[in-house]
Design a protein around this motif. Structure first.
Motif, mmCIF file in Angstrom:
data_model
loop_
_atom_site.group_PDB
_atom_site.id
_atom_site.type_symbol
_atom_site.label_atom_id
_atom_site.label_comp_id
_atom_site.label_asym_id
_atom_site.label_seq_id
_atom_site.Cartn_x
_atom_site.Cartn_y
_atom_site.Cartn_z
ATOM 1 N N LYS A 63 0.930 -1.093 -0.041
ATOM 2 C CA LYS A 63 0.144 -0.080 0.081
ATOM 3 C C LYS A 63 0.936 1.124 0.125
ATOM 4 O O LYS A 63 0.531 2.289 -0.619
ATOM 5 C CB LYS A 63 -0.935 0.033 1.299
ATOM 6 C CG LYS A 63 -2.025 -0.978 1.024
ATOM 7 C CD LYS A 63 -3.179 -0.900 2.162
ATOM 8 C CE LYS A 63 -4.438 -1.719 1.957
ATOM 9 N NZ LYS A 63 -5.021 -1.755 2.966
ATOM 10 N N THR A 79 -1.660 -5.653 -4.895
ATOM 11 C CA THR A 79 -2.330 -4.278 -4.817
ATOM 12 C C THR A 79 -3.827 -4.449 -5.127
ATOM 13 O O THR A 79 -4.474 -5.568 -5.787
ATOM 14 C CB THR A 79 -1.917 -3.307 -6.155
ATOM 15 O OG1 THR A 79 -2.110 -4.084 -7.303
ATOM 16 C CG2 THR A 79 -0.475 -2.924 -5.808
ATOM 17 N N SER A 80 -4.720 -3.557 -4.754
ATOM 18 C CA SER A 80 -6.286 -3.502 -4.983
ATOM 19 C C SER A 80 -6.944 -3.810 -6.450
ATOM 20 O O SER A 80 -7.798 -4.272 -6.541
ATOM 21 C CB SER A 80 -6.971 -2.513 -4.211
ATOM 22 O OG SER A 80 -6.616 -1.332 -4.666
#
Length: 180
Positions: A63, A79-80
């Motif tokens: 993040k 990662t999202s």
């Protein structure tokens, strides 16, 4: 019996890693660098070395990742916005304290893009004349620090901002500049 021994020799040769599998100097620079720092962080923070705890810590570290480290995190699915998720290919071996170079070798086989990532050359802020750098390079310095220069229109604005932030992000360079 001769056929059997030939078969066992062939089998033994397939189990020995070939020289092309091993990483060469400079290969997987970002992978080795990021995972090396991450492994050290795990040890410093005394994180329990099980794959679930390591995965959580990896996602948390990603993040805050910037630049090439962030791109590496994207490739491994930490990662999202990542499309794939292969973080278990890192967390499981790390839980057994497998060297990061070996982990990166395996990741290279899964996705060659991971090992194509290279860090940009770092500018030596203690000796460089900021006035001679391009605005693009000045912006890159600020970006690496996670900073922006709102309202900066002129090159001198970027230089002023870098000099202002240098004691925070590059204290040794700031000290060297004041000694000159």
């Amino acid at each position: 019996m001769l056929c059997l021994s030939g078969l066992s020799v062939a089998l033994a040769l397939t189990l020995v890693p070939s020289s092309t599998d091993a990483l060469k100097e400079g290969d997987c620079e970002v992978c080795v660098g990021f995972l090396g720092k991450f492994y050290q962080l795990l040890q410093e923070e005394d994180v329990k070395f099980d794959s679930t705890a390591i995965e959580k810590a990896l996602v948390k570290s990603c993040k805050d990742a910037r630049g090439k480290d962030n791109r590496f995190c994207y490739y491994i699915g930490a990662t999202s916005d990542a499309a794939t998720k292969i973080i278990n290919e890192i967390s499981k071996p790390l839980s057994y304290h497998v060297p990061v170079e070996k982990i990166c070798e395996k990741l290279k086989k899964k996705d060659s893009q991971i090992c194509e990532l290279k860090y940009d050359k770092q500018v030596d802020l203690s000796t460089v004349d900021l006035k001679k750098l391009k605005v693009k390079d000045l912006k890159k310095i600020l970006e690496e620090w996670g900073e922006t220069c709102k309202g900066c229109a002129e090159k001198s604005d970027f230089i002023r901002k870098i000099n202002e932030l240098m004691p925070k992000y590059a204290p040794n360079a700031a000290k060297a500049r004041t000694e000159l």
